[in-house]
Write a protein that holds these residues in place. Sequence first.
Motif, mmCIF file in Angstrom:
data_model
loop_
_atom_site.group_PDB
_atom_site.id
_atom_site.type_symbol
_atom_site.label_atom_id
_atom_site.label_comp_id
_atom_site.label_asym_id
_atom_site.label_seq_id
_atom_site.Cartn_x
_atom_site.Cartn_y
_atom_site.Cartn_z
ATOM 1 N N GLY A 106 0.478 -1.083 0.394
ATOM 2 C CA GLY A 106 0.173 0.082 -0.079
ATOM 3 C C GLY A 106 1.467 1.352 0.496
ATOM 4 O O GLY A 106 0.832 1.996 -0.569
ATOM 5 N N LEU A 107 1.679 0.431 1.250
ATOM 6 C CA LEU A 107 3.096 2.357 1.040
ATOM 7 C C LEU A 107 3.469 2.633 -0.360
ATOM 8 O O LEU A 107 3.822 3.456 -1.235
ATOM 9 N N TYR A 108 3.599 1.247 -1.042
ATOM 10 C CA TYR A 108 4.674 1.665 -2.736
ATOM 11 C C TYR A 108 3.705 1.624 -3.310
ATOM 12 O O TYR A 108 3.759 3.022 -4.049
ATOM 13 N N GLN A 109 2.464 1.408 -3.803
ATOM 14 C CA GLN A 109 1.566 2.017 -4.318
ATOM 15 C C GLN A 109 1.553 3.648 -4.400
ATOM 16 O O GLN A 109 0.864 3.911 -4.972
ATOM 17 N N SER A 110 1.302 3.802 -3.183
ATOM 18 C CA SER A 110 1.064 5.099 -3.000
ATOM 19 C C SER A 110 1.073 6.154 -2.918
ATOM 20 O O SER A 110 1.627 7.001 -4.225
ATOM 21 N N PHE A 111 3.029 5.734 -3.579
ATOM 22 C CA PHE A 111 3.930 5.903 -3.736
ATOM 23 C C PHE A 111 4.168 6.595 -5.847
ATOM 24 O O PHE A 111 4.554 7.435 -6.537
ATOM 25 N N GLY B 191 11.276 5.420 -4.299
ATOM 26 C CA GLY B 191 10.436 4.145 -3.561
ATOM 27 C C GLY B 191 10.100 2.886 -2.518
ATOM 28 O O GLY B 191 10.188 3.130 -1.611
ATOM 29 N N LEU B 192 11.401 2.411 -2.938
ATOM 30 C CA LEU B 192 11.883 1.325 -2.196
ATOM 31 C C LEU B 192 12.508 2.194 -0.812
ATOM 32 O O LEU B 192 12.531 1.991 0.439
ATOM 33 N N THR B 193 13.571 3.208 -0.836
ATOM 34 C CA THR B 193 13.772 4.296 0.187
ATOM 35 C C THR B 193 12.989 4.191 1.232
ATOM 36 O O THR B 193 12.797 4.447 2.283
#
Length: 682
Positions: free
Chosen positions: A114-119, A354-356
């Motif tokens: 979800g966090l990755y998707q939001s970015f 995004g990974l960061t």
Amino acid sequence: MKRFLLLSAASLALAGSAVWAHSDEAPQAQSAPADAASLKPLRFGSWGVDLGARDISVRPGDDFDRYANGSWFRRTEIPADQASAGVDYDVYNLTQRQLSALVISAPASGQVGGLYQSFMDEARIEALGAKPLMADIAQVEAIRDKAEMARFMGRSQGAFGASIVGGEPYADTADPTVNVLWLGQGGIGLPDREYYLSDDFKTQRDAYRAYIVRTMKLIGNAAPERAADAIMAFETEIARASWAIADRRDLGKINNPMSSAELAAYAPGLDWDAWFAGAGIAAQKRIIVNEKSALRDIAAVYARTPLGTIKLWQMFHVANNAAPYLPKAFVDNRFEFAKAMSGVSEQRPRWKRGLTLVDGSLGELVGETYARQYFPPSAKAKMEALVANLKLAMGDRIRGNSWMAPATKEAALAKLEKMDVMVGHPDKWRDYRGLKIDPADLYGNVQRSAAFEYAYALSELNQPVDRKKWSMNPQEVNAYNGGLENKIVFPAAILQAPYFSESVDDAVNYGAIGAVIGHEITHGFDDQGRKIDANGAVRDWWTKEDAARFETQARRFGAQYATYEAAPGAFINPDLTMGENIADLAGLEVAYDAYHRSLGGKEAPVIDGLTGDQRFFLAFAQAWRDKARDDAIRQQVASDEHSPARWRIIGPLRNVDGWYKAFGVTADAKYYLKPEDRTRIW
């Protein structure tokens, strides 16, 4: 043991919120390469050294960095999105690909996905525009007095924004079993005070002002040039009041216990009750005030600066810290400044940013899966055996030391015995269930994550120290000594080839990761570690005579580094780098001894015409190979306790007798030192 600048110089200079950045309109086009071959560990040759990287036309004693890595230097171009290229980045980029295979495939219904998707949802980010930011800017605009501003600064500890002071719980210097609040100077956006005060950094200073102007335009300020001048003047005054970075690493200087009431009386320019209320911290009986006079003087700067100027300063920093999570105009504006600071000409791919973000926000949640997949129990066992052997070698060096009194040796051995070793990953993982992640709300995710991290840190205030807690994630390419916790920590990501492998020549493991292990062990006995006892309490457990002999050697060692020109006109500051330089030298010596201990009295085999000692020193030099941009090196020299990589090779080696013997280095070599001129601390 900081290895390199992962992000741009500007990222380091301007990081305010504890997390970073990522969008997914078309993730397939921006995804990291995740094929099986790209996830395989790196390997140098058949037994662990890259023989093709050498330039054997260079004599080892004239330039061992070039001898070990010269051909690699000639054929290597620094990628446009990196400040440097080298083993550190190679392992980091491998780790990023490994993480991408875990993160990009995670379901958007979970926290990681979800966090990755939001970015990655760039379309939504662009559609929202600056709206999320402007709500925060409006809060700053509504501030009516300096007490309200002090509360806002306190709240910024876990949010976007800035503060002239900052703090977090850490072990008490007198009783290291309990956490107390440590408080230090803040308020500037450039890496260090010298960036404001020295003509050497006029270019970077001008770039920073231009960045402020562009940012103020983006948030609708009607007079951005005037705003930038006011902000720069305010930060320059703060810089003048701030301590130099070399003083900030001196435990004797930064250990200044005070109560909240004593602090308020000492530094009356700031409404401390309001600041602590905003930070969610009750009145404290004991605070370790670091840069004591700086906090007083910065508070005085705050008191005499008009509220309107401080509001402009706060708006800029809110916008700057939020920029990675805003539309492209903000991201590109921030990157323009990064280019001026580090020489990087291209942004990292969005998937990496995004990974960061995920790594910074959900580090142990990702790390648990990462460690399970990429760090087998057999690697942990081998690494623990290496560390045990290094500790034995350090013990031998302490016992054989010629300048320590017997009682001091006994105390040193007690500290070494109690030094805890943590390898790979924590035994107990963090619980992130209280953090809400919404795949359609990047800005909110970052805010909630920052608040979650701050609450997690604050929960330890006045509580017992958890010595098993990690300050790095398993996927971090780094290692550290826990200082007042008397522990050394080696995350899984640095335990990859060419630093460490289960299948290479032992000389390579000892020369590469062994020197890292030795480095971290000897931090417990460097110019600051010597001030911390076996239990982690800050006290001087050396005799005056021991200290005098140590400091004589340290000064001689520092004089060597003062002659090293890391970039044109940029010489290493031995006062700033002393602890790391000592740890580099002693770590190499301890690793060398441990390697010979591992041979059990037998002669090492010759491989590809190289003796065991030659392989050891080559592995050491290749583990540090690095090609960096001059601007990045200048920033490092000005603001980093670590010497640039080249001098972390040459500086220690020329003081090690075994290196001279291994390569036949003679008196006519450029970096030859007479035996009596070689530093002998450990």
